[in-house]
Write a protein that holds these residues in place. Sequence first.
Motif, short mmCIF file in Angstrom:
data_model
loop_
_atom_site.label_atom_id
_atom_site.label_comp_id
_atom_site.label_asym_id
_atom_site.label_seq_id
_atom_site.Cartn_x
_atom_site.Cartn_y
_atom_site.Cartn_z
N LEU A 272 0.84 -1.19 0.00
CA LEU A 272 0.00 0.00 0.00
C LEU A 272 0.88 1.23 0.00
N VAL A 273 0.52 2.21 -0.82
CA VAL A 273 1.21 3.49 -0.83
C VAL A 273 0.17 4.59 -0.61
N LEU B 102 -2.56 3.75 -3.49
CA LEU B 102 -2.27 2.69 -4.45
C LEU B 102 -2.14 1.37 -3.71
N TRP B 103 -2.89 0.37 -4.17
CA TRP B 103 -2.83 -0.99 -3.61
C TRP B 103 -2.31 -1.93 -4.67
N ALA C 50 -1.89 -7.31 -9.41
CA ALA C 50 -3.02 -6.43 -9.69
C ALA C 50 -2.83 -5.13 -8.92
N ASN C 51 -3.26 -4.03 -9.52
CA ASN C 51 -3.16 -2.70 -8.89
C ASN C 51 -4.52 -2.02 -8.88
N ILE C 52 -4.78 -1.28 -7.83
CA ILE C 52 -5.91 -0.37 -7.77
C ILE C 52 -5.39 0.97 -7.26
N ASN C 53 -5.72 2.04 -7.97
CA ASN C 53 -5.24 3.37 -7.60
C ASN C 53 -6.40 4.35 -7.56
N PHE C 54 -6.47 5.13 -6.48
CA PHE C 54 -7.45 6.22 -6.39
C PHE C 54 -6.69 7.51 -6.12
N ALA D 54 -7.62 0.52 -12.34
CA ALA D 54 -7.36 -0.86 -11.91
C ALA D 54 -6.66 -1.57 -13.06
N SER D 55 -5.67 -2.41 -12.72
CA SER D 55 -4.92 -3.09 -13.77
C SER D 55 -4.53 -4.49 -13.35
N LEU D 56 -4.38 -5.36 -14.35
CA LEU D 56 -3.82 -6.70 -14.18
C LEU D 56 -2.55 -6.77 -15.00
N ASN D 57 -1.49 -7.36 -14.43
CA ASN D 57 -0.18 -7.35 -15.07
C ASN D 57 0.42 -8.76 -15.01
N LYS D 58 1.02 -9.18 -16.12
CA LYS D 58 1.52 -10.54 -16.23
C LYS D 58 2.88 -10.55 -16.91
N GLN D 59 3.81 -11.33 -16.36
CA GLN D 59 5.09 -11.56 -17.01
C GLN D 59 5.01 -12.88 -17.75
#
Length: 526
Positions: free
Chosen positions: A406-407, A447-448, A458-462, A483-488
């Motif tokens: 968390l930021v 930011l989570w 996964a990220n969620i930002n407000f 909101a985002s999903l990220n994959k390597q």
Amino acid sequence: MKSLGYADSSFSRWIACLWGGCIVGLGSSVFQVNAAEWNIQPRLMVSETYTDNVRLGGGIGFGGGGVGSQGGGEFITQINPGINITGEGRHFKANLGYTMNNLIYAKNERYLIRHQLNTNGTAEIVKNHFFVDARAVVTQQNVSLLGSQALDNASLTGNRRDVRIWSISPYVRQRFKNLAAGEIRYIHGEVSSNTRSFSDSTSDSAIFSLNSGSAFRILGWGMNFSHTEISRKYSGPRLGALRTIEMDRASGSLKYIVTPHFNLIGTAGYEHNSFVSIRGKPSSPFWTVGFSWAPTERTDISASGGKRFFGDTYAASVDHRTRSTVWNLSYIEDITTFGQQSLSGGSILSADMLSQLLSGTQNSEALLNQGLSSSFSDPNNFLTNRLFLLRRLQASLALNGKKNSLVFRAFNYSRKSFSPDEEDADLIGATNAMLTRNTTQTGGNVLWNHRLSPRSNANINFGYIKSRYSVTNQEDDNIIISASLNKQFASNTTGSIRYSHLRRESDRSNGNYNANVVTATVNINF
């Protein structure tokens, strides 16, 4: 295609000359190919974006994309080749990152090119004595606080322009055994933009400092002198130039070492400024008193207060780290310009600064390696020809666990003009120049980041920013949710899909807008 746009038609020549000059200037006397380690990494980013409001509705930009222009839904393809180059030898370091941002608009039938550069280098010319630092940046930003606030170059708001920054700084350091250490530094910097009626600036600074060494165990001392000249010239033809600003400052300081971890600090001096101030005499004596405290290796605290020509002045800094948290708070006040703020590298926590902030925490690489939101809801260092008093308070807290990070960030960023409105009248109009005379931006974001697996997260930002114009008490509320999903997928390939919602509610006419944006991205490192 209806149109072809370029950020700067002479860009390739400008980059070649600038980077070549940096390499030659930094490494001519110390460069040894067989002793240096170089890493050259080409890369490619391809993305497809759909937005239901490509121009972000109302607002005031700098030409193009205003109310009534063709907008609505749009598919945007980005094909962005780039390269990262890093080099390190016994006496130099160099870093270069370049991206060609190619944007293709299906409905609007446009093809735009934006160049992005971030490069820096440092060299030790004479061992332990003579050094040279250099930096160059080309970026795009929202240049008006009044215009639509786009997240990136994909939106056709008419409110994004190139900002080009470069600086070179030779300096000499000398130690006088354990009695004192001195430094003499010269800094030449230039800031420009492809915005008509904006005054490009060239600054030259000479800085001298001499501080006591370890021989002074109880009472330390320091002397500092700086002279800065800022030349301002309009970027448009036949527009002339604004008055050159000169700023001189001389001071002495005393440090009383109460304990090895706690010091009392006082400074006093005189500053002389040549600019025409609308708020009284810009030159006077100044003083500050304060302390510095480092109770542990992971904690640093400092604070001071005093008087300058504009009134009471304060500064504070708190940095604290634990195994899974990073705490930061800072407050500064200073007389500055847009160009000086740009040369300083920006004032608000960016993605690069966040990387440094989290560098000592657990699992920081998993948080920063992929999927971090590209927008941190920063306040806008908007273009202005005026000199202003900047007051900036910001705080951040990062919590990093095994699966979640968390930021939290918060800031208050105010600019109070000390130059007359007329200096911005041609840039944004007399009414808007009056409106932006005194501005305050207050907000922050949360930011989570959740790590789904070693290769995905996964990220969620407000984020939220309230912009207030003190002259009229008007306000803008800017909100971003993403909101985002990220994959390597492989060691050199990553992908992501992100949804963002942008909204602004404004007291100003035609200031409201909202947009939904979906972007799919693939990144490949070769």
